[in-house]
Design an enzyme around this catalytic site. Structure first.
Site, PDB file in Angstrom:
ATOM      1  N   CYS A  56     -21.391  -3.702  34.449  1.00 18.35           N
ATOM      2  CA  CYS A  56     -20.713  -3.201  33.264  1.00 18.35           C
ATOM      3  C   CYS A  56     -18.998  -3.770  33.544  1.00 18.35           C
ATOM      4  O   CYS A  56     -18.396  -3.936  32.779  1.00 18.35           O
ATOM      5  CB  CYS A  56     -20.835  -1.751  32.921  1.00 18.35           C
ATOM      6  SG  CYS A  56     -20.628  -0.870  34.575  1.00 18.35           S
ATOM      7  N   GLY A  79     -18.686  -4.640  43.166  1.00 19.38           N
ATOM      8  CA  GLY A  79     -18.671  -6.062  43.514  1.00 19.38           C
ATOM      9  C   GLY A  79     -18.317  -6.893  42.253  1.00 19.38           C
ATOM     10  O   GLY A  79     -18.371  -8.118  42.215  1.00 19.38           O
ATOM     11  N   ASN A 107     -19.113   2.135  30.029  1.00 20.61           N
ATOM     12  CA  ASN A 107     -19.988   1.426  30.790  1.00 20.61           C
ATOM     13  C   ASN A 107     -21.528   1.744  30.575  1.00 20.61           C
ATOM     14  O   ASN A 107     -22.427   0.891  31.173  1.00 20.61           O
ATOM     15  CB  ASN A 107     -19.709   1.931  32.170  1.00 20.61           C
ATOM     16  CG  ASN A 107     -19.744   3.453  32.368  1.00 20.61           C
ATOM     17  OD1 ASN A 107     -18.942   4.233  32.179  1.00 20.61           O
ATOM     18  ND2 ASN A 107     -21.040   3.936  32.713  1.00 20.61           N
TER      19      ASN A 107
END
Length: 481
Positions: free
Chosen positions: A289, A348, A453
């Site tokens: 997201c 990440g 998200n």
């Protein structure tokens, strides 16, 4: 007559016009697979008040309210055309018509603007594409809602089955209840019934088979009538090619992961690199997201100003991966109570940027803090640009990108001075630029990007699935490149 009387009379007139638009929009969608938009927001299955609010919202991004009086003639003009499957943006039609100085009638201008969707140019309506959901958690249920919502004419994506681990008594009833009601996203828009005997959930007439399995290798999807399907894995259990290949069973043609892919699995952010997916690629990822939230604005900024380096700090809502109360967790900090703490964690997303946007040469770093809200996050993007600019120039650029560019479905724009996170629950954009919070000085720009998200990301997943399945219809008028 008083000002109040004038205002109320004007409102009632606009209500009547919006009410007249609803059957036209519905008929175009059901009979011709045409989705009517307004600044990239679908008007299909919307109420009178919702249509009026969508028109009024135009003032937030375009600077002036758009009136139904102005858009209705274009909508009526569409009904006279031999339209094929497409998406048609009334706001873009109205805006380009105002800028046109040839003196054409609304009907003639509309016919010209959407010519790519008419006559010999139109796409033929197909038989639809089967979809299977592997997992039925937060993202799985929202993706299911979107698939059911978009079933429309029956010629697009068709949710045929969901796969879950075997549950206890009345398992299917409980899962249907979770689809029906959501504490964040509200009630399902429609009707849901359950046929326990056949193991089927009926949602707005869509028959969805519930398949119980503990492992992908146990399933022959053709036994359930599923053919050439796209499977969406929203469990995150497998993230590399070897693991995801287990889904390539009889009846499954492609696998789409709703988490960052590892190894050589392509990470796709719709609007940015979806056109790089090779026709024979059977396994791909929709990234995260946060990656979807930051990559489109990054591309928009890099294309215009050049980005030398950047850092993204994500203030992210808590997720199922965290604990309600302090308890054991493989990650030390995530073991602490999610609703009671701000929790520093890793992301990440920054490293995933290079997969989705390989032409970006800037080094992007990132970090994240989980906070006690159940949905909607914000990414703070701090960029060093290749040239100096001003706050006004950057905001004008991003506003224009959100309105007319190929990224208009990914990037939204708000000037609301009192905007807070809950305002963006249900946003269908990958990210929303908060104009009031932006800071620009010389070659440094700091952008504040809101994103749902859960729902916004699910919309991006659907867009990728539509693209790889061949049912992503073109938008008219075509956005500026």
């Amino acid at each position: 007559m008083t000002v109040n009387d004038d205002s109320f009379s004007n409102w009632k007139t606009r209500e009547e016009i919006a009410e007249s638009m609803i059957p036209i929009i519905g008929k175009l969608h059901r009979e011709r697979d045409v989705t009517v938009l307004l600044h990239s927001r679908s008007l299909v299955n919307k109420s009178v008040v919702s249509i009026l609010k969508t028109h009024r919202f135009a003032r937030q991004i375009a600077g002036a309210e758009l009136s139904v009086v102005e858009t209705l003639p274009f909508l009526r003009a569409l009904t006279t055309l031999d339209l094929g499957p497409s998406q048609i943006d009334l706001a873009m039609l109205a805006e380009t018509y105002r800028a046109d100085d040839r003196g054409l009638s609304v009907e003639a201008f509309t016919a010209e603007a959407v010519a790519g969707a008419t006559g010999g140019n139109k796409i033929e309506r197909g038989a639809g594409r089967d979809v299977v959901l592997y997992g039925f958690g937060r993202i799985g249920r929202l993706v299911a809602r979107l698939l059911i919502e978009k079933a429309g004419s029956g010629n697009g994506l068709r949710l045929r089955a969901i796969v879950v681990r075997g549950g206890g008594e009345r398992d299917i009833v409980k899962r249907a209840s979770l689809l029906r009601r959501d504490s964040i996203h509200g009630q399902f828009q429609g009707t849901i019934t359950v046929d326990e005997e056949s193991g089927t959930i009926l949602a707005n007439g869509n028959a969805i088979k519930v398949i119980y399995a503990d492992d992908p290798s146990e399933i022959d999807y053709t036994a359930y009538g599923v053919r050439d399907a796209i499977l969406i894995d929203n469990t995150g259990k497998w993230r590399d090619r070897a693991g995801l290949s287990q889904h390539l069973r009889p009846g499954i043609d492609k696998v789409v992961l709703t988490a960052p892919g590892k190894g050589d699995v392509p990470n796709i952010v719709h609007g940015v690199n979806h056109d790089t997916v090779k026709p024979d690629e059977r396994i791909l990822s929709c990234a995260s997201c946060t990656t979807n939230a930051i990559v489109p604005p990054l591309k928009a900024m890099d294309d215009e100003y050049g980005v030398l380096r950047g850092h993204v700090e994500t203030v992210h809502s808590f997720t199922n991966d965290q604990n309600l109360l302090d308890n054991y967790h493989s990650s030390e900090r995530r073991g602490r109570s999610a609703p009671l703490n701000m929790v520093i964690t890793e992301t990440g997303a920054a490293s995933a940027v290079t997969k989705a946007l390989p032409e970006l040469k800037a080094r992007i770093t990132g970090s994240s803090i989980r906070v006690p809200v159940p949905d909607v996050s914000i990414a703070i993007l701090n960029l060093q640009l290749a040239r100096e600019t001003s706050r006004e120039e950057v905001l004008d650029h991003l506003r224009e990108v959100s309105l007319t560019s190929p990224l208009k479905r990914q990037i939204d724009f708000t000037t609301a001075p009192d905007a807070v996170s809950s305002d963006f629950i249900g946003s269908r954009h990958a990210s929303i630029v908060d104009a009031g919070a932006a800071k620009v000085e010389g070659d440094n720009a700091i952008l504040y990007l809101w994103y749902d998200n859960e729902f916004g990301y699910s919309c991006q997943v659907i867009r990728v699935v539509q693209h790889v399945s061949g049912v992503e219809y073109p938008t008219f008028p075509a956005p500026a490149v």
